[in-house]
Design an enzyme around this catalytic site. Structure first.
Site, short mmCIF file in Angstrom:
data_model
loop_
_atom_site.label_atom_id
_atom_site.label_comp_id
_atom_site.label_asym_id
_atom_site.label_seq_id
_atom_site.Cartn_x
_atom_site.Cartn_y
_atom_site.Cartn_z
N ARG A 102 0.85 -1.19 0.00
CA ARG A 102 0.00 0.00 0.00
C ARG A 102 0.89 1.25 0.00
O ARG A 102 1.96 1.27 0.61
CB ARG A 102 -0.86 -0.02 1.26
CG ARG A 102 -1.81 1.14 1.45
CD ARG A 102 -3.05 0.94 0.66
NE ARG A 102 -4.16 1.77 1.14
CZ ARG A 102 -5.10 2.25 0.36
NH1 ARG A 102 -5.06 2.00 -0.94
NH2 ARG A 102 -6.09 2.97 0.84
N THR A 400 -10.29 0.19 -9.28
CA THR A 400 -9.22 -0.70 -8.86
C THR A 400 -9.30 -1.91 -9.78
O THR A 400 -10.21 -1.98 -10.60
CB THR A 400 -9.46 -1.08 -7.38
OG1 THR A 400 -9.47 0.12 -6.62
CG2 THR A 400 -8.44 -2.01 -6.81
N GLU A 420 -6.30 4.27 -7.31
CA GLU A 420 -7.41 4.91 -6.61
C GLU A 420 -8.49 5.38 -7.58
O GLU A 420 -9.25 4.58 -8.07
CB GLU A 420 -6.93 6.04 -5.69
CG GLU A 420 -8.00 6.68 -4.84
CD GLU A 420 -8.78 5.71 -3.95
OE1 GLU A 420 -9.79 6.15 -3.36
OE2 GLU A 420 -8.41 4.54 -3.82
N GLU A 439 -3.89 8.15 -3.72
CA GLU A 439 -4.28 7.28 -2.61
C GLU A 439 -4.42 8.02 -1.29
O GLU A 439 -5.13 7.56 -0.39
CB GLU A 439 -3.25 6.16 -2.46
CG GLU A 439 -3.84 4.87 -1.97
CD GLU A 439 -4.76 4.25 -3.00
OE1 GLU A 439 -5.94 4.06 -2.69
OE2 GLU A 439 -4.30 3.95 -4.11
N SER A 461 -7.72 0.79 3.66
CA SER A 461 -8.17 0.31 2.35
C SER A 461 -9.30 -0.69 2.51
O SER A 461 -9.40 -1.38 3.54
CB SER A 461 -7.01 -0.37 1.62
OG SER A 461 -7.45 -1.00 0.43
N GLY A 482 -13.86 -1.86 -6.54
CA GLY A 482 -15.13 -1.26 -6.16
C GLY A 482 -15.10 -0.40 -4.92
O GLY A 482 -16.14 -0.21 -4.28
N GLY A 483 -13.94 0.12 -4.51
CA GLY A 483 -13.90 0.94 -3.31
C GLY A 483 -14.46 0.17 -2.13
O GLY A 483 -14.19 -1.02 -1.94
#
Length: 585
Positions: A102, A400, A420, A439, A461, A482-483
């Site tokens: 990340r 994503t 992002e 991000e 996340s 999909g967040g």
């Protein structure tokens, strides 16, 4: 005041590229056979993975090859300018590990990063800026994966992607549509508009798009390894683009404060997964700073107390929505970077805590927006910890990608990575052809909260690569973009497969509902007005007035007879691409 970006189509690019520039065949979303398997949203990415498997590479080698190719054909949702979570099942060792790469906040970041005069700045202004860019982790994550668990080098696994970037590919209608959605952002940056726009507009369908600068970046990685990204000319180009964005004439955006030391000091983390059990399965998920594995685990623990398959479908769906609501209330309150905050993971995943939360669920009523529970008594921790307040659901973007690969030896990779927003920050690194992430907008813009910006911190996340074992052997793996809807997509697919007995391809393609502790539930087009919807409405459920497709999942099922079934989307975002080494006849 809740900040929300405009709701836009979450159509994911389905690559139309063939290396010879002939029109590629449509993706085949389901494939069953033996040997290795791969499922991605891109025909070319799946082919890249299969080429590596056929050359003797393992699942890790193939996953990196697919990911690098996606960075070319799907540059608006992923690439080396971002970061991700990779989960691996190591067949020889019979264990699951994860690689957290990340993005991190630069050392100069503070909790007031996105505040002006004490007020949160506009979300879209924050996105299209150098200030939104986290230190990219993708390349370091690929290096750790290959060096520790792979069999091939960067030079070998990057060849398919170098070929795609060099030879170019015809712009599809989907690619053109995504570019058009980003025209306003891309026009701000000279390097981006030069690559993806013509006269300020999206490139026409059929245009052969080459990216020689990205091919150059990959060649440098092939020659020098990850150090080519984190030091030297490429690193200087990244820092320059962040701090003094390459804006087009007439535009002005906020710069960042990234240094060469931020890049040189970046480290990926090898982390243990989180684990829960569900109806005979061991469900492994991504741990912190990923919130997905914990939220999915808590929701499954709540649902385990109900015999879903014996209930009317509307009642079972209601319970799924309420379990998701409760787990999101806790996720929003507690989850953050574990190197900065003490998160009650053991309590959140406790079966006893789930039983307490389950007691709040009514069979014939909707809870509505609810508060976080108190998992601390289930921590076996005598200290008196900080109990943070629940925050709103952040405006996480849905842009994503997820891929999954297995090999003939039984190794499995579930990999979700991102830049992002669609098109990330909008900043293409001059001379290297990749877009930088935004991000840092995954942080809470104001606090106090576990997820505010701090130097070196990783934003929370929702990415949730998942591997399920049964009897100690892989049973299935899945994940999705999909967040924050990633969590509900994976959760609902598990419920469909395990509780309702759907084959994985049906479970993945079933209509999706996403409840994230909000007054309304997100739905997909065509759901409102159905008998299922009306049954849930009678209990009190309400739907978002603007339905959208939710997620773009990829999965692999492992059968008792040794066969594997790779599964991608049949309709969402254009059909995905599933391949196996030896197709069943």
């Amino acid at each position: 005041m809740t900040r929300l970006p405009p709701r836009v189509s979450t159509t994911v690019l389905a690559a139309t590229l063939s290396l010879s520039l002939l029109p590629a065949c449509a993706g085949t979303p389901v494939a069953t056979g033996t040997g290795g398997a791969v499922a991605t949203i891109s025909v070319e990415a799946s082919r890249a993975a299969m080429a590596i498997l056929n050359k003797g590479g393992n699942a890790v080698d193939a996953a990196v090859a697919a990911a690098a190719t996606l960075g070319v054909t799907d540059p608006f949702s992923c690439g080396i300018g971002g970061g991700g979570f990779m989960m691996l099942y190591l067949a020889d060792e019979k264990r699951v590990i994860t690689i957290d790469h990340r993005e991190t906040a630069p050392a100069a970041a503070t909790p007031s990063l996105f505040l002006e005069n004490g007020r949160e700045i506009d979300f879209n202004t924050a996105v299209a800026s150098g200030a939104s860019v986290g230190v990219p982790g993708t390349v370091r994550g690929w290096h750790e994966a290959l060096a520790r668990y792979g069999t091939m080098s960067f030079k070998e696994v990057l060849q398919p992607a170098i070929g795609v970037a060099s030879k170019g590919f015809p712009v599809s209608a989907t690619f053109a549509h995504l570019t058009a959605q980003n025209e306003a952002k891309f026009r701000r940056f000279a390097s981006t508009s030069a690559l993806y726009l013509k006269d300020g507009k999206a490139l026409p369908v059929g245009t052969v798009l080459k990216n020689p600068d990205m091919a150059r970046a990959y060649r440098e990685l092939a020659a020098r390894g990850y150090r080519a990204f984190y030091s030297g000319p490429m690193a200087r180009a990244i820092v320059g683009a962040v701090n003094q964005p390459p804006v087009a004439a007439g535009f002005k955006v906020r710069g960042g404060a990234m240094t060469l030391a931020d890049l040189a000091n970046y480290e990926a983390r090898i982390r243990l997964p989180v684990r829960t059990t569900y109806r005979g399965y061991d469900i492994y998920g991504m741990g912190l700073p990923g919130s997905g594995g914990i939220a999915i685990g808590e929701a499954l623990n709540i649902l385990e107390g109900f015999n879903l398959k014996s209930l009317p479908r509307a009642t079972a769906e209601h319970l799924y929505l309420e379990a998701s609501r409760l787990s999101f209330a806790d996720r929003n309150a507690y989850a953050g970077d574990p190197e900065y905050v003490d998160v009650p993971v053991a309590g959140l995943l406790s079966k006893e805590y789930a039983a307490r939360r389950r007691g709040q669920v009514g069979m014939e009523r909707v809870l509505g927006k609810t508060g976080a529970g108190d998992p601390y008594p289930f921590q076996n921790d005598p200290s008196t910890p900080l109990r943070p307040h629940a925050s709103r659901v952040l405006a996480q973007n849905a842009h994503t990608t997820h891929l999954t690969v297995s090999d003939k030896a039984g190794n499995v990779v579930a990999y979700t990575f991102t830049i992002e927003s669609w098109g990330g920050s909008g900043i293409t690194v001059p001379g290297y052809g990749f877009i930088l992430n935004n991000e840092l907008t995954d942080f809470d813009f104001s606090g106090p909260h576990p997820n505010v910006p701090e130097p070196g911190k990783r934003p929370r996340s929702s990415m949730a690569p998942t591997i399920a074992l049964r009897g100690g052997k892989p049973a299935f793996t899945l994940g999705s973009p999909g967040g924050s809807t990633i969590i509900t997509t994976v959760l609902q697919t598990i419920v469909n497969h395990v509780d309702f007995g759907m084959p994985l391809e049906r479970a993945l393609n079933a209509p999706r509902l996403s409840q994230r502790n909000e007054a309304v539930t997100d739905i997909e087009p065509g759901f409102a007005g159905t008998l299922q919807a009306k049954g849930l409405e009678r209990i009190g459920h309400k739907w978002h007035p603007e339905p959208e497709e939710i997620g773009a999942a990829n999965a692999i099922a492992f059968h008792a007879d040794g066969r594997v079934t790779a599964v991608s989307e049949a309709k969402r975002h254009g059909a995905g691409s599933a391949l196996v080494q030896q197709p069943a006849r």
